[in-house]
Design a protein around this motif. Structure first.
Motif, PDB file in Angstrom:
ATOM      1  N   ILE A 136       0.625   5.601  28.230  1.00 49.80           N
ATOM      2  CA  ILE A 136       0.103   5.611  26.856  1.00 49.80           C
ATOM      3  C   ILE A 136       1.216   6.043  25.910  1.00 49.80           C
ATOM      4  N   PRO A 137       1.399   5.374  24.780  1.00 47.53           N
ATOM      5  CA  PRO A 137       2.459   5.759  23.838  1.00 47.53           C
ATOM      6  C   PRO A 137       2.328   7.215  23.400  1.00 47.53           C
ATOM      7  N   GLU A 138       3.473   7.899  23.301  1.00 43.12           N
ATOM      8  CA  GLU A 138       3.472   9.321  22.971  1.00 43.12           C
ATOM      9  C   GLU A 138       2.793   9.610  21.643  1.00 43.12           C
ATOM     10  N   GLU A 139       2.918   8.677  20.679  1.00 44.61           N
ATOM     11  CA  GLU A 139       2.344   8.945  19.360  1.00 44.61           C
ATOM     12  C   GLU A 139       0.814   9.078  19.396  1.00 44.61           C
ATOM     13  N   LYS A 140       0.202   8.535  20.434  1.00 39.59           N
ATOM     14  CA  LYS A 140      -1.254   8.686  20.562  1.00 39.59           C
ATOM     15  C   LYS A 140      -1.641  10.137  20.812  1.00 39.59           C
ATOM     16  N   PHE A 141      -0.739  10.905  21.422  1.00 36.90           N
ATOM     17  CA  PHE A 141      -1.036  12.298  21.754  1.00 36.90           C
ATOM     18  C   PHE A 141      -0.620  13.265  20.647  1.00 36.90           C
ATOM     19  N   GLY A 142       0.364  12.872  19.820  1.00 34.34           N
ATOM     20  CA  GLY A 142       0.789  13.724  18.726  1.00 34.34           C
ATOM     21  C   GLY A 142       1.213  15.099  19.205  1.00 34.34           C
ATOM     22  N   SER A 143       0.666  16.144  18.578  1.00 31.19           N
ATOM     23  CA  SER A 143       1.052  17.522  18.915  1.00 31.19           C
ATOM     24  C   SER A 143       0.624  17.929  20.316  1.00 31.19           C
ATOM     25  N   LEU A 144      -0.236  17.144  20.959  1.00 35.06           N
ATOM     26  CA  LEU A 144      -0.649  17.461  22.326  1.00 35.06           C
ATOM     27  C   LEU A 144       0.501  17.322  23.320  1.00 35.06           C
ATOM     28  N   ASN A 145       1.533  16.557  22.969  1.00 32.83           N
ATOM     29  CA  ASN A 145       2.652  16.359  23.892  1.00 32.83           C
ATOM     30  C   ASN A 145       3.284  17.679  24.311  1.00 32.83           C
ATOM     31  N   SER A 146       3.405  18.615  23.374  1.00 31.99           N
ATOM     32  CA  SER A 146       4.051  19.894  23.684  1.00 31.99           C
ATOM     33  C   SER A 146       3.169  20.805  24.528  1.00 31.99           C
ATOM     34  N   LEU A 147       1.898  20.453  24.677  1.00 37.71           N
ATOM     35  CA  LEU A 147       0.948  21.291  25.420  1.00 37.71           C
ATOM     36  C   LEU A 147       0.600  20.703  26.780  1.00 37.71           C
ATOM     37  N   ARG A 148       1.307  19.654  27.188  1.00 38.27           N
ATOM     38  CA  ARG A 148       0.930  18.943  28.421  1.00 38.27           C
ATOM     39  C   ARG A 148       0.982  19.856  29.644  1.00 38.27           C
ATOM     40  N   GLY A 149       2.027  20.675  29.741  1.00 43.14           N
ATOM     41  CA  GLY A 149       2.124  21.573  30.887  1.00 43.14           C
ATOM     42  C   GLY A 149       0.996  22.580  30.915  1.00 43.14           C
ATOM     43  N   GLU A 150       0.645  23.121  29.749  1.00 47.57           N
ATOM     44  CA  GLU A 150      -0.449  24.092  29.687  1.00 47.57           C
ATOM     45  C   GLU A 150      -1.787  23.448  30.037  1.00 47.57           C
ATOM     46  N   VAL A 151      -1.979  22.217  29.587  1.00 45.35           N
ATOM     47  CA  VAL A 151      -3.206  21.485  29.912  1.00 45.35           C
ATOM     48  C   VAL A 151      -3.316  21.276  31.420  1.00 45.35           C
ATOM     49  N   CYS A 152      -2.235  20.860  32.045  1.00 43.14           N
ATOM     50  CA  CYS A 152      -2.271  20.627  33.494  1.00 43.14           C
ATOM     51  C   CYS A 152      -2.519  21.916  34.263  1.00 43.14           C
ATOM     52  N   ARG A 153      -1.882  22.992  33.850  1.00 36.67           N
ATOM     53  CA  ARG A 153      -2.122  24.271  34.531  1.00 36.67           C
ATOM     54  C   ARG A 153      -3.579  24.694  34.377  1.00 36.67           C
ATOM     55  N   ALA A 154      -4.145  24.500  33.201  1.00 35.42           N
ATOM     56  CA  ALA A 154      -5.533  24.890  32.964  1.00 35.42           C
ATOM     57  C   ALA A 154      -6.489  24.118  33.867  1.00 35.42           C
ATOM     58  N   ILE A 155      -6.190  22.835  34.073  1.00 33.11           N
ATOM     59  CA  ILE A 155      -7.080  22.004  34.890  1.00 33.11           C
ATOM     60  C   ILE A 155      -6.874  22.247  36.383  1.00 33.11           C
ATOM     61  N   PHE A 156      -5.610  22.341  36.816  1.00 33.20           N
ATOM     62  CA  PHE A 156      -5.325  22.253  38.242  1.00 33.20           C
ATOM     63  C   PHE A 156      -4.989  23.578  38.918  1.00 33.20           C
ATOM     64  N   ASP A 157      -4.689  24.627  38.188  1.00 36.30           N
ATOM     65  CA  ASP A 157      -4.365  25.913  38.812  1.00 36.30           C
ATOM     66  C   ASP A 157      -5.643  26.732  38.958  1.00 36.30           C
ATOM     67  N   PRO A 158      -6.151  26.904  40.185  1.00 34.92           N
ATOM     68  CA  PRO A 158      -7.429  27.610  40.366  1.00 34.92           C
ATOM     69  C   PRO A 158      -7.353  29.087  39.988  1.00 34.92           C
ATOM     70  N   ALA A 159      -6.152  29.647  39.944  1.00 38.28           N
ATOM     71  CA  ALA A 159      -6.018  31.069  39.609  1.00 38.28           C
ATOM     72  C   ALA A 159      -6.008  31.313  38.108  1.00 38.28           C
ATOM     73  N   LEU A 160      -5.857  30.246  37.330  1.00 36.67           N
ATOM     74  CA  LEU A 160      -5.786  30.374  35.874  1.00 36.67           C
ATOM     75  C   LEU A 160      -7.156  30.071  35.265  1.00 36.67           C
ATOM     76  N   TYR A 161      -7.668  30.990  34.453  1.00 39.80           N
ATOM     77  CA  TYR A 161      -8.999  30.848  33.837  1.00 39.80           C
ATOM     78  C   TYR A 161     -10.089  30.569  34.878  1.00 39.80           C
ATOM     79  N   PRO A 162     -10.196  31.375  35.927  1.00 39.93           N
ATOM     80  CA  PRO A 162     -11.130  31.040  37.018  1.00 39.93           C
ATOM     81  C   PRO A 162     -12.606  31.102  36.624  1.00 39.93           C
ATOM     82  N   THR A 163     -12.976  31.994  35.698  1.00 39.67           N
ATOM     83  CA  THR A 163     -14.380  32.086  35.291  1.00 39.67           C
ATOM     84  C   THR A 163     -14.453  32.418  33.812  1.00 39.67           C
TER      85      THR A 163
END
Length: 665
Positions: A136-163
């Motif tokens: 997907i073209p980067e411009e579709k994400f806008g400011s979300l591009n800089s948060l991609r790593g944080e988004v992935c950690r939030a979804i996939f790291d079970p120790a982060l934000y567990p409850t």
């Protein structure tokens, strides 16, 4: 403290393809369409008022997402961008898993389950998500591009934000909860901060609800401070739009509602909690407006300290025909209070301002959407309830939609052992549920009084569970009172028998289907029901008042003596009211921890196996209707209502039209 969440009973699901009620099914959730009967017959000014209030109800959606967890908005927006722009194969298992995950995030207003509070476990890989993003073209994400790593950690790291909400005794409840009500502040620091505020307010007969509308954090110098949710403060971009539509509503409203809306707008503009009290007093005194609404930071269930409120909204109008039963209950409020089994010192000598009605909901928002309570009692401040009373509602078109969606799901046949119980539930189950909700909301929450010197917050993290327990017990006790037959509210006490059998079955067994294997009970309403049922089971064991019966390898919860069970409800109500009235934290903690939290793993597995074999979902929520202004020659001449059947479409539409906050707040 102020609402009833639907229990998991025979209103638990529906046959696949059962349209028009069920519009989507995924994971453990069904999405239902509700109707708004009577809307077309309303006068134009009331239709227009509903339209403006409904717009205000949708504008705070982002606030709740951010309150639930600080990464919810970037996670949701990243997944929405992928969903709308991905050009790859949408038939693969991983795409279907990503789609289901996004639907769950929409439904829960975040990455944690709306009931269990546990973080969702994705069934797609991080690599798959990143590959999809790369197409997907980067411009579709806008400011979300800089948060991609944080988004992935939030979804996939079970120790982060567990409850989202941890209530485990002994833990630091703030540092182990993922909600965004506190930032970098420990439980001890928060409790000391608000204790100082309460001490400064000591002796005030009108105590302020400190902390209700703010995030507690630290400034650059490390000093604890509040970020107030107001115009010009935290969440201002969304609040600007809420205020815009409220002022539109104010312009077409009549008195006293016009003045009440002005007070609410003043509260949003200033963040002054005394203005919120002024609004609540005016709101509870208004018993004449046909159209009514809730809008603001109201309920504190999501705060482990029971102080900070989630944003919610509800727009409704009276169901005049169904209001008869609540009018009868309200008219007899003093009788119910005088005959309560609680100690006389903790009964109200004079019951003031009990206003109750059955409503038709026209719009759900914030913490009321997509999942909604079926009963509401407000305001929450004990001093306002004591001096001015409370307003209670039962939402009839929502309970009707649940009932219609549940037809033919096989629940009663699987879990109710005795034919006579099934017959009574079939005949009187909805009436029993409606009356229990009425009694819980109209009288239960407003009953009783605090002992001198008790402020109302002494029960801390156990307060919500014990308050729901108290209101439920009040409703259960009076559901079995001959007074209801005398008042013409029920034809016989068979209604109570249907309600009691259903309540015990749910509290002891079937609500366990909502809990993941190995987990304890965390949600306040589930704890409340389990607490009541397990306490009564233990106290009535010698007489087999309640019995767990094994038949053909299956367990059934059976009520053998309905009269003795009602007596137990009364005994427990007396003790729970004492705990609240005296602010007895240790006794309240002991009750909840002993009876409401831990789960028998063997029974838990059996219930889940039997329940999910029925192919029904334990949770339900709704798509909202849509409203459109009809204009002619520059004047509004009508408001049209329509009923969408597209859950995904409504969620994407809301993301486009009502997304006002930045990704990180």
């Amino acid at each position: 403290m102020t609402l009833i969440i639907p229990a998991l009973t025979s209103c638990g699901g529906g046959p696949k393809g059962d349209m028009p009620w069920i519009v989507d099914r995924f994971d453990d959730i069904k999405v239902i369409r509700y109707e708004v009967p009577g809307f077309d017959a309303l006068p134009l000014e009331e239709k227009e008022l509903i339209y403006y209030l409904s717009e205000a109800a949708k504008c705070g959606r982002d606030i709740l997402f951010d309150q639930n967890c600080p990464v919810n908005l970037p996670v949701r927006r990243t997944l929405e961008t992928v969903y709308e722009n991905y050009k790859g194969d949408r038939t693969t298992a991983e795409w279907k898993a990503l789609e289901k995950y996004l639907k769950k995030v929409w439904f829960a207003n975040g990455i944690h389950h709306h009931y269990s509070n546990d973080k969702f476990v994705p069934e797609f890989t991080e690599g798959y998500l990143l590959d999809a993003i790369e197409t997907i073209p980067e411009e579709k994400f806008g400011s979300l591009n800089s948060l991609r790593g944080e988004v992935c950690r939030a979804i996939f790291d079970p120790a982060l934000y567990p409850t989202k909400l941890n209530q485990k005794a002994g833990d630091d409840l703030l540092l182990t909860s993922s909600s965004n009500y506190y930032h970098n502040v420990s439980q001890a620091e928060a409790e000391a901060f608000y204790a100082d505020m309460a001490a400064a307010d000591a002796g005030n007969p009108e105590p302020v609800s400190y902390g209700l509308n703010s995030q507690l954090t630290k400034d650059d110098a490390g000093r604890i401070c509040e970020r107030v949710w107001k115009l010009g403060g935290m969440y201002s971009p969304a609040i600007e739009w809420i205020v815009y539509w409220l002022e539109k509503a104010q312009a077409v409203a009549k008195e006293p509602q016009k003045t009440n809306i002005a007070a609410l707008v003043s509260y949003y503009k200033t963040g002054d909690l005394k203005e919120f009290d002024r609004y609540n007093i005016g709101w509870v005194k208004d018993t004449v407006s046909n159209v009514d609404f809730v809008n603001g930071f109201i309920e504190d269930y999501g705060d482990p300290l029971g102080r900070k409120a989630s944003w919610e909204a509800n727009v409704n109008f009276m169901d005049t025909e169904a209001c008869h039963r609540t009018e009868v209950i309200s008219d007899n409020a003093q009788w119910f209070e005088d005959h309560s089994p609680v100690a006389e010192a903790y009964r109200k000598p004079v019951v003031r301002g009990v206003s109750a009605k059955v409503i038709t909901v026209a719009m759900l928002g914030g913490d009321c959407y997509p999942a909604t309570p079926i009963g509401i009692n407000l305001p929450n401040a004990d001093w306002i309830r004591k001096e001015y009373g409370s307003k209670s509602v039962t939402i009839d078109n929502i309970t009707y939609a649940y009932d219609m969606a549940a037809h033919g799901n096989g629940f009663n046949e699987e879990f109710v052992l005795r034919a006579e119980d099934r017959e009574r539930m079939e005949r009187y189950g909805k009436l029993a549920d409606d009356l229990h909700t009425d009694l819980h909301e109209c009288l239960g929450h407003g009953s009783g009084q605090l002992a001198p010197g008790v402020k109302g917050g002494e029960l801390k993290s156990y307060g919500s569970t014990l308050e729901e327990t108290r209101a439920d017990l009040f409703g259960l006790y009076y559901l079995g009172d001959p007074k209801l037959v005398e008042l013409g509210l029920i034809p016989s006490l068979d209604v109570a028998k249907a309600g009691y059998a259903k309540y015990i079955l749910n509290g002891m067994m079937t609500q366990l289907a909502r809990i993941e294997p190995g987990k304890n009970v965390e949600e306040s309403h589930m704890r409340n029901r389990k607490l009541i049922c397990e306490w009564c089971y233990e106290r009535g064991k010698a007489d087999k008042v309640i019995e767990l019966v094994k038949e053909n390898g299956k367990t059934y919860a059976v009520v053998n003596d309905f009269g003795k069970l009602r007596d137990l409800f009364g005994q427990m109500l007396r003790e729970v009211q004492r705990i609240k009235s005296e602010g007895d934290y240790e006794a309240g903690k002991t009750l909840v921890e002993q009876y409401a939290v831990t789960v028998d793993p063997e029974l838990h597995k059996e219930v889940r196996d039997r329940y999910y074999a029925l192919d029904i979902e334990p949770y339900g929520g709704f798509v909202n209707p849509e409203y459109e202004l009809v204009e002619k020659d520059g004047r509004i001449v009508d408001v049209k209502i329509s009923y969408p059947a597209d859950y995904v479409g409504q969620m994407l539409g809301y993301a486009k039209d009502y997304s006002f906050l930045p990704n990180i707040n």
